[in-house]
Structure formats: C-alpha cells, structure tokens
Design a protein around this motif. Structure first.
Motif, PDB file in Angstrom:
ATOM      1  N   UNK A  25      -7.121  -3.998  16.757  1.00  0.00           N
ATOM      2  CA  UNK A  25      -7.086  -4.528  17.881  1.00  0.00           C
ATOM      3  C   UNK A  25      -5.242  -5.004  18.107  1.00  0.00           C
ATOM      4  N   UNK A  26      -4.821  -5.875  17.201  1.00  0.00           N
ATOM      5  CA  UNK A  26      -3.222  -6.234  17.135  1.00  0.00           C
ATOM      6  C   UNK A  26      -2.698  -4.842  17.436  1.00  0.00           C
ATOM      7  N   UNK A  31       1.310  -1.780  20.610  1.00  0.00           N
ATOM      8  CA  UNK A  31       1.679  -0.568  20.843  1.00  0.00           C
ATOM      9  C   UNK A  31       1.468  -0.255  22.512  1.00  0.00           C
ATOM     10  N   UNK A  32       0.698  -1.087  22.864  1.00  0.00           N
ATOM     11  CA  UNK A  32       0.498  -0.983  24.507  1.00  0.00           C
ATOM     12  C   UNK A  32       1.747  -1.750  24.988  1.00  0.00           C
ATOM     13  N   UNK A  33       1.971  -3.036  24.628  1.00  0.00           N
ATOM     14  CA  UNK A  33       3.004  -3.760  24.971  1.00  0.00           C
ATOM     15  C   UNK A  33       4.475  -3.053  24.770  1.00  0.00           C
ATOM     16  N   UNK A  34       4.584  -2.323  23.758  1.00  0.00           N
ATOM     17  CA  UNK A  34       5.762  -1.547  23.654  1.00  0.00           C
ATOM     18  C   UNK A  34       5.739  -0.540  24.714  1.00  0.00           C
ATOM     19  N   UNK A  62      -5.077  -3.719  27.862  1.00  0.00           N
ATOM     20  CA  UNK A  62      -4.663  -4.813  27.513  1.00  0.00           C
ATOM     21  C   UNK A  62      -5.875  -5.966  27.692  1.00  0.00           C
ATOM     22  N   UNK A  63      -6.249  -5.854  28.758  1.00  0.00           N
ATOM     23  CA  UNK A  63      -7.452  -6.858  29.092  1.00  0.00           C
ATOM     24  C   UNK A  63      -8.659  -6.640  28.271  1.00  0.00           C
ATOM     25  N   UNK A  68     -12.149  -7.769  23.640  1.00  0.00           N
ATOM     26  CA  UNK A  68     -12.926  -7.439  22.367  1.00  0.00           C
ATOM     27  C   UNK A  68     -12.424  -8.422  21.251  1.00  0.00           C
ATOM     28  N   UNK A  69     -11.310  -9.052  21.566  1.00  0.00           N
ATOM     29  CA  UNK A  69     -10.914 -10.198  20.575  1.00  0.00           C
ATOM     30  C   UNK A  69     -12.000 -11.328  20.693  1.00  0.00           C
TER      31      UNK A  69
END
Ligand SMILES: [Zn+2]
Length: 110
Positions: A25-26, A31-34, A62-63, A68-69
């Motif tokens: 998940x991290x 990779x989504x933030x990038x 991202x949500x 999931x976290x």
C-alpha cells in the motif's frame, strides 16, 4: 500466559501478511503521489480535461489506499466485501487496495 511463538506469525499461504500489505500500500501510494506531481508539473497554461480526469482518478485510488490501511488496522483487510472470502494474494499484489475478489468486482461493475 504469554507465548511468543514466532513460527505461527510467519506468512500464511494465499494470504498477505499485514506487513506485506502495508508495504504494498505504501508503494502504491507513493507511486500515485508521484503521478499526481508529474501531472501538476507539465506546466500547461490551459487545463487539460484528460489530465484533470486522470488526477481525479488518482485521487480516488489514494482514498481507497487510505481506507485499505484502516482495514489492516481493524483486521478486515484482504476479505472480499461481496462474498466475505479472502481476496487471493496474487490479486492483492497487483491491487493492494481492492475490496473485492475478481468475481464480485465484475458483479459490482455491471
Ligand atoms: Zn467476492
């Protein structure tokens, strides 16, 4: 009585450990933030509708990653919301934030 049996905390076949799930998940989140950063750095003067749709889709993922976290914390991570069976580990490796197995996802998409 407290027993720390390390052999029972090893990876179970067909199921991701909480540690593995968190790592995946991290990774998915960074990779989504990038991707989001890259979208914002194109320096286009006029807003590109395709790009904002892409940014919106990334934001949704991202949500889902955040949720999931939360499911790892409450112990429901990896269970399909549709049929309550564990989502196969190989699916979680590709889509670590998914809430459905392939069958239920297909059903939900219709
Ligand atoms: Zn299912």
């Amino acid at each position: 009585m407290t027993t720390l049996d390390t052999s029972s905390t090893g990876p179970r076949p067909g199921r991701l450990t909480a540690h593995d799930a968190r790592q995946r998940l991290e990774h998915a989140r960074s990779s989504r933030l990038a991707q989001l950063r890259a979208l914002g750095e194109t320096g286009q003067s006029s807003p590109d509708p395709l790009m904002s749709a892409q940014a919106e889709a990334i934001g949704r993922v991202l949500k889902e990653i955040d949720e999931a976290f939360g499911r790892i914390d409450d112990g429901s991570y990896g269970d399909c919301l549709g049929c309550v069976k564990p989502v196969p580990a190989e699916r979680l490796e590709i889509l670590p934030y998914t809430r459905y197995c392939v069958t239920c996802q297909r059903r939900a998409a219709v």
